[in-house]
Design an enzyme around this catalytic site. Sequence first.
Site, PDB file in Angstrom:
ATOM      1  N   ALA A  66       0.869  -1.178   0.000  1.00 13.60           N
ATOM      2  CA  ALA A  66       0.000   0.000   0.000  1.00 13.60           C
ATOM      3  C   ALA A  66       0.904   1.224   0.000  1.00 13.60           C
ATOM      4  CB  ALA A  66      -0.875  -0.015   1.240  1.00 13.60           C
ATOM      5  N   GLY A 112       0.449  -5.005   0.863  1.00 15.90           N
ATOM      6  CA  GLY A 112      -0.749  -5.065   0.014  1.00 15.90           C
ATOM      7  C   GLY A 112      -0.506  -5.775  -1.312  1.00 15.90           C
ATOM      8  N   GLU A 115      -0.825  -9.326  -0.481  1.00 12.91           N
ATOM      9  CA  GLU A 115      -2.253  -9.522  -0.176  1.00 12.91           C
ATOM     10  C   GLU A 115      -3.091  -9.584  -1.457  1.00 12.91           C
ATOM     11  OE1 GLU A 115      -2.116  -6.258   2.733  1.00 12.91           O
ATOM     12  OE2 GLU A 115      -3.113  -7.627   4.141  1.00 12.91           O
ATOM     13  N   GLU A 135       4.523  -5.281   7.393  1.00 13.20           N
ATOM     14  CA  GLU A 135       3.788  -4.219   8.090  1.00 13.20           C
ATOM     15  C   GLU A 135       4.241  -3.981   9.528  1.00 13.20           C
ATOM     16  OE1 GLU A 135       2.462  -6.347   5.976  1.00 13.20           O
ATOM     17  OE2 GLU A 135       0.971  -5.344   4.729  1.00 13.20           O
TER      18      GLU A 135
END
Length: 257
Positions: A66, A112, A115, A135
């Site tokens: 992200a 992300g 993910e 993260e």
Amino acid sequence: MSYHNLLIQENGSITTIAINRPKKLNALNKETIQELHDAFADADADENCRVIIITGSGDKAFVAGADISEFADFDVTQGADLARKGQELLFDFVAHLETPVIAAVNGFALGGGLELAMASHFRIASDQAKMGLPEVSLGVIPGYGGTQRLAQLVGKGKAMELIMTAGMIGAEDAKEWGLVNHVVSQEELLPLCQKIAGKIARNSGTAIAAAIRSINAGFDKSKNGFETEILEFGSLFGTEDFTEGTTAFLEKRKPAF
Ligand code: COA
């Protein structure tokens, strides 16, 4: 439709979506997440499209996570909102899409990025790929389904270790762990994805959608996967594809779905 951050290539029954922010290692900012939602929805609604391949443009990254610059100043409510909206718009959306999605992991798939690859129906990696959920090194946890899908795919112990260490694993380890199905060179990555997509595209899309729903039901605590399978199996007997598939077999010809 045209997009700021995506390149779309339609090749017969296969649509390839490439995330195209190479200078930012294809990090997922808000605009890219919305565009990905729109592009997946568009491909899923297109009756010519039978398989979607998602990849990153350039040689370095699938998606490096992200976009950290967008949420560094968020508070508690904004943080929860970011995760919820992202899951709804993209990660759960892709996992439940009825058109098969293959992730072609061509480089870094972090946070992300991993993910998104894990939300896809299965993954194929280049030998350059590096995967991880870093993260906790930023003081957060994966928020786009990573704690759940990594544990489902590789088991609880390995997921705990990868997440706690914020480490990265290479493609061969990812294959051994069951995170990716195949590892090939960078040059062979898209051709292999296209070859497998071609095999999928010859089969009944209606039946494949029912298989996706049934497999997903087994990972959904509000559903009974075996019961879902029975109902999906039964409902296929009322479809044109079932008539065509069984008739073609008995007539010793290839089905035309
Ligand atoms: N969000 C925002 N920008 C990112 C990003 C992310 N997740 N990942 C990379 N970028 C940007 C960098 O800030 C840099 O931008 P700049 O050139 O304007 O400074 C550019 O992409 C290139 O990255 P850089 O770090 O210089 O490349 P590198 O080869 O040295 O390192 C990584 C590659 C992937 C190891 C490193 O970029 C990284 O650790 N990224 C963050 C990974 C992460 O924590 N993801 C989870 C987010 S929740």
